[in-house]
Design an enzyme around this catalytic site. Structure first.
Site, mmCIF file in Angstrom:
data_model
loop_
_atom_site.group_PDB
_atom_site.id
_atom_site.type_symbol
_atom_site.label_atom_id
_atom_site.label_comp_id
_atom_site.label_asym_id
_atom_site.label_seq_id
_atom_site.Cartn_x
_atom_site.Cartn_y
_atom_site.Cartn_z
ATOM 1 N N CYS A 110 0.799 -1.248 -0.026
ATOM 2 C CA CYS A 110 -0.051 -0.029 0.122
ATOM 3 C C CYS A 110 0.877 1.246 -0.163
ATOM 4 C CB CYS A 110 -0.894 -0.030 1.181
ATOM 5 S SG CYS A 110 -1.969 1.549 1.400
ATOM 6 N N CYS A 125 -0.282 4.441 1.827
ATOM 7 C CA CYS A 125 -0.117 4.094 3.390
ATOM 8 C C CYS A 125 1.279 4.188 3.751
ATOM 9 C CB CYS A 125 -0.692 2.594 3.991
ATOM 10 S SG CYS A 125 -1.940 2.072 3.031
ATOM 11 N N ASP A 126 2.059 3.765 3.393
ATOM 12 C CA ASP A 126 3.492 3.432 3.577
ATOM 13 C C ASP A 126 4.515 4.358 2.891
ATOM 14 O OD1 ASP A 126 2.573 1.632 5.434
ATOM 15 O OD2 ASP A 126 3.018 -0.198 4.247
#
Ligand SMILES: Cc1cc2nc3c(=O)[nH]c(=O)nc-3n(C[C@H](O)[C@H](O)[C@H](O)COP(=O)(O)OP(=O)(O)OC[C@H]3O[C@@H](n4cnc5c(N)ncnc54)[C@H](O)[C@@H]3O)c2cc1C
Length: 299
Positions: A125, A128-129
């Site tokens: 992701c 997200c990261d």
């Protein structure tokens, strides 16, 4: 069904509507969100929150209002009549309404080091990261739209992004290919697969194999993002709930499926957004609609 953001958010709303929800956790308590070290884009946590911790908070809040957690997985359902039947490993459940929040699983490479280093350099992701890889050397695996889109997104942070693809040609749309090729931080390694992820506490390097020549090399990297597809966890609803070709449960804007009384939300029904906040929102919407459905019946 499901103990991710969708399941517990639905359970919270259902419990507050006094519907006595039972949450079947499945194998992954807290869902995919619990896989990641920190979540920084869920509103209300200005300093971020641990993925597992957020899952625990979701659970605690739903249980505070009376939701019951059952640590089991459903292995079959019978939606042909009400009450719906859900069979788990050790028990059968009868439900007046069912909210499917079984999520999706990113397709894995299934190579050595992948499970151990997920959240420690290996991610599925970018939204997200990506931020964790500021000024780092990142590899993206995949050749479709999402791989190239996410690779371009990661260039905001990373010092370099190498796209590794097992073929010469990309499935991704020409415009994305063009953007990726033109981007100064992006380069490509083609006709190549990753055969092993190397590292003890964090990712250190990748073992690569050229599928044409058979040559094997070691490639040092700080991050590996894998975008080779997502599989919704919806197999047990096959032939009962309408699904897209990719297996996402079809819902209308009220989260209703083709079976009255069965609702689906979050990543089991959503191929587009795939975030904690959107999944939790859809779970809440499904529970509100389930409440209305039951109220309408009792009128
Ligand atoms: C590594 C990683 C990092 C991420 N980081 C972020 C981030 O920082 N921010 C963000 O917004 N999003 C992030 N995401 C995405 C986010 O986690 C998902 O969008 C979200 O968890 C989807 O919620 P969901 O409840 O619909 O499904 P999931 O989280 O996939 O949960 C599905 C649940 O269903 C259960 N289940 C499955 N099958 C059954 C069954 N047969 N019976 C009973 N239960 C079942 C599972 O055990 C699980 O509890 C990340 C995802 C990953 C993989």
């Amino acid at each position: 069904m499901g103990s991710g953001p969708t399941g517990y958010s639905a359970a919270l709303y259902a419990a507050r509507a006094e519907l006595q929800p039972v949450v079947l956790t499945g194998m992954q308590l807290g869902g995919q969100a619990a896989l990641t070290y920190t979540i920084e884009n869920y509103p209300g946590f200005p300093d971020g929150v641990g993925g597992a911790q957020l899952g625990e908070l979701f659970q605690k809040q739903a249980e505070h209002f009376g939701a019951v957690t059952e640590f089991s997985s459903a292995h079959s359902v019978d939606l042909s009549q009400r009450p719906f039947k859900v069979k788990s490993d050790d028990e059968d459940y009868l439900a007046d309404t069912l909210i499917v929040g079984t999520g999706a699983s990113p397709t894995h490479l299934n190579i050595s080091g992948e499970v151990e280093l997920t959240g420690r350099g290996v991610s599925y992701c970018a939204t997200c990261d990506g931020w964790f890889f500021k000024d780092k050397k990142v590899v993206v695996v995949g050749g479709g739209d999402s791989a190239l889109e996410e690779a371009l997104f990661i260039t905001r942070y990373a010092s370099s992004v190498t796209i590794i693809h097992r073929r010469e040609e990309f499935r991704a749309s020409p415009i994305l290919q063009h953007r990726a090729r033109e981007h100064p931080k992006v380069d490509f390694i083609l006709n190549t697969i990753v055969t092993e992820i190397v590292g003890t506490d964090k990712l250190e390097a990748l073992k690569l194999k050229n599928v044409k020549t058979g040559d094997e090399t070691i490639y040092e990297a700080d991050g590996l993002f894998i975008f080779i597809g997502h599989i919704p966890n919806t197999q047990i609803f096959k032939d009962q709930l309408e699904m897209s070709d990719l297996g996402y449960i079809k819902v209308n804007d009220k989260m209703e499926t083709n079976v009255p009384g069965v609702f689906a939300a979050g990543e089991a029904a959503d191929p587009h957004f795939r975030q904690v906040v959107t999944s939790a929102g859809m779970g809440a919407a499904a529970a509100i609609q389930a409440t209305r459905f039951l109220e309408a019946e009792s009128e």
